[in-house]
Design a protein around this motif. Structure first.
Motif, PDB file in Angstrom:
ATOM      1  N   GLY A  88     -15.769   2.894  48.600  1.00  0.00           N
ATOM      2  CA  GLY A  88     -16.254   3.919  49.559  1.00  0.00           C
ATOM      3  C   GLY A  88     -17.413   2.859  50.333  1.00  0.00           C
ATOM      4  N   LEU A  89     -18.088   2.024  49.557  1.00  0.00           N
ATOM      5  CA  LEU A  89     -19.155   1.036  50.227  1.00  0.00           C
ATOM      6  C   LEU A  89     -18.411   0.018  51.104  1.00  0.00           C
ATOM      7  CD1 LEU A  89     -22.287   0.595  50.273  1.00  0.00           C
ATOM      8  CD2 LEU A  89     -21.953  -0.709  48.275  1.00  0.00           C
ATOM      9  N   ALA A  90     -17.217  -0.434  50.513  1.00  0.00           N
ATOM     10  CA  ALA A  90     -16.493  -1.547  51.287  1.00  0.00           C
ATOM     11  C   ALA A  90     -15.916  -0.887  52.295  1.00  0.00           C
ATOM     12  CB  ALA A  90     -15.427  -2.086  50.031  1.00  0.00           C
ATOM     13  N   SER A  91     -15.318   0.315  52.357  1.00  0.00           N
ATOM     14  CA  SER A  91     -14.899   0.923  53.499  1.00  0.00           C
ATOM     15  C   SER A  91     -16.204   1.119  54.593  1.00  0.00           C
ATOM     16  CB  SER A  91     -14.567   2.529  53.052  1.00  0.00           C
ATOM     17  OG  SER A  91     -13.910   3.049  54.304  1.00  0.00           O
ATOM     18  N   PHE A  92     -17.235   1.584  54.203  1.00  0.00           N
ATOM     19  CA  PHE A  92     -18.368   1.760  54.945  1.00  0.00           C
ATOM     20  C   PHE A  92     -18.799   0.347  55.494  1.00  0.00           C
ATOM     21  CE2 PHE A  92     -22.993   1.608  55.782  1.00  0.00           C
ATOM     22  CZ  PHE A  92     -23.101   2.597  56.720  1.00  0.00           C
ATOM     23  N   ALA A  93     -18.610  -0.712  54.663  1.00  0.00           N
ATOM     24  CA  ALA A  93     -19.195  -2.120  55.270  1.00  0.00           C
ATOM     25  C   ALA A  93     -18.349  -2.594  56.018  1.00  0.00           C
ATOM     26  CB  ALA A  93     -19.310  -3.140  54.233  1.00  0.00           C
ATOM     27  N   ALA A  94     -17.083  -2.216  56.060  1.00  0.00           N
ATOM     28  CA  ALA A  94     -15.944  -2.675  57.027  1.00  0.00           C
ATOM     29  C   ALA A  94     -16.028  -1.978  58.225  1.00  0.00           C
ATOM     30  CB  ALA A  94     -14.504  -2.619  56.230  1.00  0.00           C
ATOM     31  N   SER A  95     -16.242  -0.810  58.169  1.00  0.00           N
ATOM     32  CA  SER A  95     -16.309  -0.116  59.598  1.00  0.00           C
ATOM     33  C   SER A  95     -17.687  -0.575  60.246  1.00  0.00           C
ATOM     34  CB  SER A  95     -16.443   1.407  58.989  1.00  0.00           C
ATOM     35  OG  SER A  95     -17.576   1.965  58.515  1.00  0.00           O
ATOM     36  N   GLN A  96     -18.760  -1.001  59.615  1.00  0.00           N
ATOM     37  CA  GLN A  96     -19.722  -1.420  60.316  1.00  0.00           C
ATOM     38  C   GLN A  96     -19.733  -2.725  61.174  1.00  0.00           C
ATOM     39  OE1 GLN A  96     -22.883   0.384  60.555  1.00  0.00           O
ATOM     40  NE2 GLN A  96     -21.574   2.076  59.964  1.00  0.00           N
ATOM     41  N   CYS A  97     -18.828  -3.262  60.352  1.00  0.00           N
ATOM     42  CA  CYS A  97     -18.619  -4.879  61.092  1.00  0.00           C
ATOM     43  C   CYS A  97     -17.347  -5.053  61.821  1.00  0.00           C
ATOM     44  CB  CYS A  97     -18.861  -6.022  60.097  1.00  0.00           C
ATOM     45  SG  CYS A  97     -18.152  -6.064  58.766  1.00  0.00           S
ATOM     46  N   TRP A  98     -16.673  -3.786  62.159  1.00  0.00           N
ATOM     47  CA  TRP A  98     -15.246  -3.865  62.770  1.00  0.00           C
ATOM     48  C   TRP A  98     -15.484  -4.831  64.393  1.00  0.00           C
ATOM     49  CZ3 TRP A  98     -12.256   1.111  63.308  1.00  0.00           C
ATOM     50  CH2 TRP A  98     -11.519   1.392  61.867  1.00  0.00           C
ATOM     51  N   LYS A  99     -16.386  -4.751  65.003  1.00  0.00           N
ATOM     52  CA  LYS A  99     -16.445  -5.315  66.060  1.00  0.00           C
ATOM     53  C   LYS A  99     -16.779  -7.002  65.687  1.00  0.00           C
ATOM     54  CE  LYS A  99     -19.220  -5.824  70.532  1.00  0.00           C
ATOM     55  NZ  LYS A  99     -20.219  -5.400  71.199  1.00  0.00           N
ATOM     56  N   GLU A 100     -17.589  -7.329  65.082  1.00  0.00           N
ATOM     57  CA  GLU A 100     -17.546  -8.687  64.301  1.00  0.00           C
ATOM     58  C   GLU A 100     -16.254  -9.195  63.670  1.00  0.00           C
ATOM     59  OE1 GLU A 100     -19.986 -11.060  60.862  1.00  0.00           O
ATOM     60  OE2 GLU A 100     -20.524  -9.291  61.171  1.00  0.00           O
ATOM     61  N   ILE A 101     -15.569  -8.459  63.052  1.00  0.00           N
ATOM     62  CA  ILE A 101     -14.309  -8.809  62.633  1.00  0.00           C
ATOM     63  C   ILE A 101     -13.170  -8.998  63.927  1.00  0.00           C
ATOM     64  CG2 ILE A 101     -12.171  -8.006  61.185  1.00  0.00           C
ATOM     65  CD1 ILE A 101     -14.125  -6.470  59.506  1.00  0.00           C
ATOM     66  N   GLY A 102     -13.216  -8.209  64.749  1.00  0.00           N
ATOM     67  CA  GLY A 102     -12.487  -8.294  65.909  1.00  0.00           C
ATOM     68  C   GLY A 102     -12.760  -9.437  66.805  1.00  0.00           C
ATOM     69  N   ILE A 103     -13.932  -9.959  66.841  1.00  0.00           N
ATOM     70  CA  ILE A 103     -14.624 -11.105  67.543  1.00  0.00           C
ATOM     71  C   ILE A 103     -14.100 -12.480  66.701  1.00  0.00           C
ATOM     72  CG2 ILE A 103     -16.298 -12.526  68.374  1.00  0.00           C
ATOM     73  CD1 ILE A 103     -17.909  -9.678  69.030  1.00  0.00           C
ATOM     74  N   ARG A 104     -14.406 -12.352  65.402  1.00  0.00           N
ATOM     75  CA  ARG A 104     -13.855 -13.398  64.684  1.00  0.00           C
ATOM     76  C   ARG A 104     -12.353 -13.561  64.731  1.00  0.00           C
ATOM     77  NH1 ARG A 104     -17.518 -15.457  60.445  1.00  0.00           N
ATOM     78  NH2 ARG A 104     -19.565 -14.302  60.844  1.00  0.00           N
ATOM     79  N   LYS A 105     -11.685 -12.352  64.677  1.00  0.00           N
ATOM     80  CA  LYS A 105     -10.213 -12.748  64.674  1.00  0.00           C
ATOM     81  C   LYS A 105      -9.630 -13.266  66.062  1.00  0.00           C
ATOM     82  CE  LYS A 105      -7.053 -10.501  62.916  1.00  0.00           C
ATOM     83  NZ  LYS A 105      -5.849 -10.728  61.895  1.00  0.00           N
ATOM     84  N   VAL A 106     -10.301 -12.946  67.065  1.00  0.00           N
ATOM     85  CA  VAL A 106     -10.049 -13.519  68.429  1.00  0.00           C
ATOM     86  C   VAL A 106     -10.273 -14.919  68.615  1.00  0.00           C
ATOM     87  CG1 VAL A 106     -10.357 -13.496  71.000  1.00  0.00           C
ATOM     88  CG2 VAL A 106     -10.212 -11.223  69.678  1.00  0.00           C
ATOM     89  N   LEU A 107     -11.411 -15.350  67.727  1.00  0.00           N
ATOM     90  CA  LEU A 107     -11.740 -16.776  67.743  1.00  0.00           C
ATOM     91  C   LEU A 107     -11.077 -17.634  66.714  1.00  0.00           C
ATOM     92  CD1 LEU A 107     -15.586 -16.456  68.050  1.00  0.00           C
ATOM     93  CD2 LEU A 107     -14.079 -17.099  70.037  1.00  0.00           C
ATOM     94  N   GLY A 108     -10.101 -17.068  66.077  1.00  0.00           N
ATOM     95  CA  GLY A 108      -9.184 -17.558  65.223  1.00  0.00           C
ATOM     96  C   GLY A 108      -9.510 -17.712  63.559  1.00  0.00           C
ATOM     97  N   ALA A 109     -10.156 -16.702  63.170  1.00  0.00           N
ATOM     98  CA  ALA A 109     -10.637 -16.544  61.750  1.00  0.00           C
ATOM     99  C   ALA A 109      -9.512 -16.080  61.008  1.00  0.00           C
ATOM    100  CB  ALA A 109     -11.747 -15.657  61.503  1.00  0.00           C
ATOM    101  N   SER A 110      -9.068 -16.814  59.754  1.00  0.00           N
ATOM    102  CA  SER A 110      -8.123 -16.279  59.020  1.00  0.00           C
ATOM    103  C   SER A 110      -8.518 -15.067  58.383  1.00  0.00           C
ATOM    104  CB  SER A 110      -7.571 -17.435  58.088  1.00  0.00           C
ATOM    105  OG  SER A 110      -8.772 -17.716  57.110  1.00  0.00           O
ATOM    106  N   VAL A 111      -7.306 -14.536  57.654  1.00  0.00           N
ATOM    107  CA  VAL A 111      -7.435 -13.319  56.910  1.00  0.00           C
ATOM    108  C   VAL A 111      -8.347 -13.826  55.681  1.00  0.00           C
ATOM    109  CG1 VAL A 111      -6.257 -11.524  55.528  1.00  0.00           C
ATOM    110  CG2 VAL A 111      -5.398 -12.394  57.611  1.00  0.00           C
ATOM    111  N   TYR A 112      -7.842 -14.622  55.103  1.00  0.00           N
ATOM    112  CA  TYR A 112      -8.814 -15.138  54.046  1.00  0.00           C
ATOM    113  C   TYR A 112     -10.282 -15.413  54.156  1.00  0.00           C
ATOM    114  CZ  TYR A 112     -10.612 -18.122  49.996  1.00  0.00           C
ATOM    115  OH  TYR A 112     -11.499 -18.521  49.134  1.00  0.00           O
ATOM    116  N   SER A 113     -10.611 -15.999  55.446  1.00  0.00           N
ATOM    117  CA  SER A 113     -12.144 -16.234  55.650  1.00  0.00           C
ATOM    118  C   SER A 113     -12.874 -14.927  55.854  1.00  0.00           C
ATOM    119  CB  SER A 113     -12.304 -17.072  56.818  1.00  0.00           C
ATOM    120  OG  SER A 113     -11.781 -16.507  58.122  1.00  0.00           O
ATOM    121  N   LEU A 114     -12.129 -13.930  56.451  1.00  0.00           N
ATOM    122  CA  LEU A 114     -12.472 -12.608  56.773  1.00  0.00           C
ATOM    123  C   LEU A 114     -12.753 -11.804  55.455  1.00  0.00           C
ATOM    124  CD1 LEU A 114     -10.599 -11.458  59.954  1.00  0.00           C
ATOM    125  CD2 LEU A 114     -13.090 -12.200  59.860  1.00  0.00           C
TER     126      LEU A 114
END
Length: 193
Positions: A88-114
């Motif tokens: 539940g905490l991991a789900s909450f943490a992931a939902s809190q930084c969706w925008k950051e994850i999206g920006i990092r993905k657009v800038l070329g971050a790998s799945v491993y780094s995320l």
């Protein structure tokens, strides 16, 4: 409890018990018949009732076995509840930084780094918990074992293996949410903002 040297002797007025060691090569029914014949020879009125010492020891340690079973059951329950909490905490943490994850993905971050970014905080907390919990559990386990004269020492390797298993369970629990967030389409997360 302190174990002292002792001697067994027959005193019918006090207890009426006799402890006998039987040769392992002789079958138990045959040995019991021979023992009964000797007892009846010297005291025909004495009743021949017998108990096996291993049964008596098993009866004495039944409470310890029950405590061990309950400890294992409650440990499994605690691990399950902890996994649900971490999930539940991991789900909450992931939902809190969706925008950051999206920006990092657009800038070329790998799945491993995320995944590493999302898992790092949880691993750090688990390591702190291990560093705090291991000495405390070692102290209480040692205190519990002090009540026995003959006892096993607690090997340090138990704590090392427990730490690795705890980290593995944490990473497995967090990985589902972390990888799910890392492979999500970045357009969806950026469009909601």
């Amino acid at each position: 409890m302190k174990q002292s040297p002792h001697l067994y002797y027959i005193n019918y007025a006090a207890a009426g018990y006799l402890t006998i060691r039987v040769d392992a090569k002789v079958g138990m029914p045959e040995a019991l018949q021979k023992v009964e014949a000797v007892i009846k020879k010297f005291d025909d009125g004495a009743p021949f009732e017998y108990k096996f010492q291993d049964d008596e020891y098993a009866h004495m340690f039944r409470d310890q076995e029950r405590v061990g079973t309950l400890a294992a059951l409650f440990s499994m329950l605690a691990i399950f509840i902890s996994c649900i909490g971490i999930f539940g905490l991991a789900s909450f943490a992931a939902s809190q930084c969706w925008k950051e994850i999206g920006i990092r993905k657009v800038l070329g971050a790998s799945v491993y780094s995320l995944w590493r970014m999302l898992s790092y905080d949880f691993v750090k907390l688990v390591i702190v918990a291990i560093l705090l919990g291991s000495p405390i559990s070692y102290y209480f386990a040692t205190q519990w074992l002090e009540q026995y004269e003959y006892r096993a020492e607690i090997p340090r390797m138990v704590f090392v293996v427990t730490a690795f298993v705890t980290l593995a369970i944490t990473l497995l629990t967090v990985s589902y949410q972390a990888i799910k967030a890392a492979v999500m389409d970045p357009v969806k997360s950026l469009r909601t903002e």
